[in-house]
Design a protein around this motif. Structure first.
Motif, PDB file in Angstrom:
ATOM      1  N   HIS A 115     131.779  79.099  13.655  1.00 16.85           N
ATOM      2  CA  HIS A 115     131.749  79.813  12.377  1.00 16.85           C
ATOM      3  C   HIS A 115     133.125  80.406  12.070  1.00 16.85           C
ATOM      4  CE1 HIS A 115     130.098  82.112   9.076  1.00 16.85           C
ATOM      5  NE2 HIS A 115     130.609  83.217   9.598  1.00 16.85           N
ATOM      6  N   ALA A 116     133.746  81.013  13.066  1.00 17.61           N
ATOM      7  CA  ALA A 116     135.084  81.586  12.886  1.00 17.61           C
ATOM      8  C   ALA A 116     136.090  80.491  12.555  1.00 17.61           C
ATOM      9  CB  ALA A 116     135.510  82.347  14.136  1.00 17.61           C
ATOM     10  N   ARG A 117     135.955  79.339  13.193  1.00 20.29           N
ATOM     11  CA  ARG A 117     136.866  78.223  12.908  1.00 20.29           C
ATOM     12  C   ARG A 117     136.704  77.762  11.474  1.00 20.29           C
ATOM     13  NH1 ARG A 117     136.739  72.891  12.473  1.00 20.29           N
ATOM     14  NH2 ARG A 117     134.547  72.733  12.979  1.00 20.29           N
ATOM     15  N   LEU A 118     135.454  77.641  11.027  1.00 28.59           N
ATOM     16  CA  LEU A 118     135.199  77.218   9.649  1.00 28.59           C
ATOM     17  C   LEU A 118     135.745  78.232   8.651  1.00 28.59           C
ATOM     18  CD1 LEU A 118     131.582  75.784   9.986  1.00 28.59           C
ATOM     19  CD2 LEU A 118     133.719  74.505   9.722  1.00 28.59           C
ATOM     20  N   GLU A 119     135.576  79.519   8.965  1.00 32.14           N
ATOM     21  CA  GLU A 119     136.133  80.553   8.087  1.00 32.14           C
ATOM     22  C   GLU A 119     137.654  80.479   8.056  1.00 32.14           C
ATOM     23  OE1 GLU A 119     134.717  84.354   9.362  1.00 32.14           O
ATOM     24  OE2 GLU A 119     132.785  84.127   8.345  1.00 32.14           O
ATOM     25  N   ALA A 120     138.269  80.275   9.217  1.00 30.08           N
ATOM     26  CA  ALA A 120     139.730  80.169   9.288  1.00 30.08           C
ATOM     27  C   ALA A 120     140.216  78.954   8.501  1.00 30.08           C
ATOM     28  CB  ALA A 120     140.189  80.095  10.743  1.00 30.08           C
ATOM     29  N   GLU A 121     139.496  77.842   8.606  1.00 25.77           N
ATOM     30  CA  GLU A 121     139.889  76.646   7.844  1.00 25.77           C
ATOM     31  C   GLU A 121     139.744  76.889   6.346  1.00 25.77           C
ATOM     32  OE1 GLU A 121     137.599  73.349   9.284  1.00 25.77           O
ATOM     33  OE2 GLU A 121     138.840  73.110  11.075  1.00 25.77           O
ATOM     34  N   ALA A 122     138.691  77.576   5.938  1.00 28.48           N
ATOM     35  CA  ALA A 122     138.504  77.886   4.513  1.00 28.48           C
ATOM     36  C   ALA A 122     139.617  78.789   4.016  1.00 28.48           C
ATOM     37  CB  ALA A 122     137.144  78.544   4.295  1.00 28.48           C
ATOM     38  N   GLU A 123     139.975  79.788   4.820  1.00 31.19           N
ATOM     39  CA  GLU A 123     141.069  80.691   4.437  1.00 31.19           C
ATOM     40  C   GLU A 123     142.390  79.934   4.377  1.00 31.19           C
ATOM     41  OE1 GLU A 123     143.051  84.939   5.817  1.00 31.19           O
ATOM     42  OE2 GLU A 123     141.394  84.100   6.961  1.00 31.19           O
ATOM     43  N   ARG A 124     142.609  79.032   5.347  1.00 29.64           N
ATOM     44  CA  ARG A 124     143.827  78.221   5.341  1.00 29.64           C
ATOM     45  C   ARG A 124     143.899  77.362   4.082  1.00 29.64           C
ATOM     46  NH1 ARG A 124     143.358  73.405   8.950  1.00 29.64           N
ATOM     47  NH2 ARG A 124     142.229  72.808   7.100  1.00 29.64           N
ATOM     48  N   ASP A 125     142.776  76.747   3.722  1.00 29.02           N
ATOM     49  CA  ASP A 125     142.748  75.917   2.514  1.00 29.02           C
ATOM     50  C   ASP A 125     143.002  76.748   1.259  1.00 29.02           C
ATOM     51  OD1 ASP A 125     142.260  73.700   4.071  1.00 29.02           O
ATOM     52  OD2 ASP A 125     140.086  73.712   3.737  1.00 29.02           O
ATOM     53  N   GLU A 126     142.446  77.962   1.247  1.00 28.95           N
ATOM     54  CA  GLU A 126     142.666  78.848   0.098  1.00 28.95           C
ATOM     55  C   GLU A 126     144.153  79.196  -0.029  1.00 28.95           C
ATOM     56  OE1 GLU A 126     141.487  83.395  -1.218  1.00 28.95           O
ATOM     57  OE2 GLU A 126     140.175  82.314   0.141  1.00 28.95           O
TER      58      GLU A 126
END
Length: 178
Positions: free
Chosen positions: A68-79
């Motif tokens: 979940h943290a990885r997915l959140e980090a990837e979403a933040e990176r994409d943003e």
């Protein structure tokens, strides 16, 4: 004591049964000790299995949290990547606009008229008029030529003759893109 064969057989049968029962009881005692030891081992193994199951559940939960943290980090990176692309596009458009504005002089018709009233000598007026005509943007077309002709008068006014030889140009404005 004299035993006849029959009594001897009975006593020996009894002794054999007694010996068999004693042997069975001894075997049962030995097996009972081994069984209690096996039961202790089984309980220890069950406890170990339960601990392993708990550890497995905890690891699964930690793995899910890290996923979940990885997915959140990837979403933040994409943003942030999208914001960076937008900022880069904005910078490029601003740079192009600034390059265009550096090649342009934007003058108001009122300031041109005021400047032409300050100029007294015809040569200076002709120089300014030529400058305006040569630097007029082609996008202005005939309307630009009309505006320049309206803003520039070639009248012979003798007042303020001292200012006729002075030309003060400054750029105090700030060009901002909003």
């Amino acid at each position: 004591m004299d035993f006849n064969n029959e009594e001897f057989g009975n006593v020996s049968d009894r002794l054999e049964r007694y010996a068999t029962q004693v042997g069975a009881l001894q075997a049962k005692l030995e097996y009972q000790e081994k069984m209690s030891e096996q039961e202790r081992r089984l309980q220890m193994m069950e406890m170990e299995l339960n601990r392993s199951k708990e550890n497995n559940v905890a690891m699964q939960m930690a793995l899910a949290e890290s996923e979940h943290a990885r997915l959140e980090a990837e979403a933040e990176r994409d943003e942030w990547r999208n914001k960076c692309v937008e900022a880069e596009a904005y910078i490029n458009s601003t740079a192009a606009e600034n390059a265009f504005l550096k090649n342009c002089i934007l003058l108001s018709v009122t300031s041109i008229k005021d400047f032409f009233h300050i100029l007294k000598r015809v040569e200076m007026k002709a120089l300014a008029y030529t400058f305006l005509m040569k630097t007029l943007s082609p996008l202005m077309g005939t309307r630009g030529i009309e505006v320049v002709n309206e803003a520039t008068e070639f009248s012979d006014v003798s007042e303020l003759s001292k200012l006729a030889d002075q030309l003060i140009m400054s750029n105090e404005g700030i060009v901002k893109h909003e």
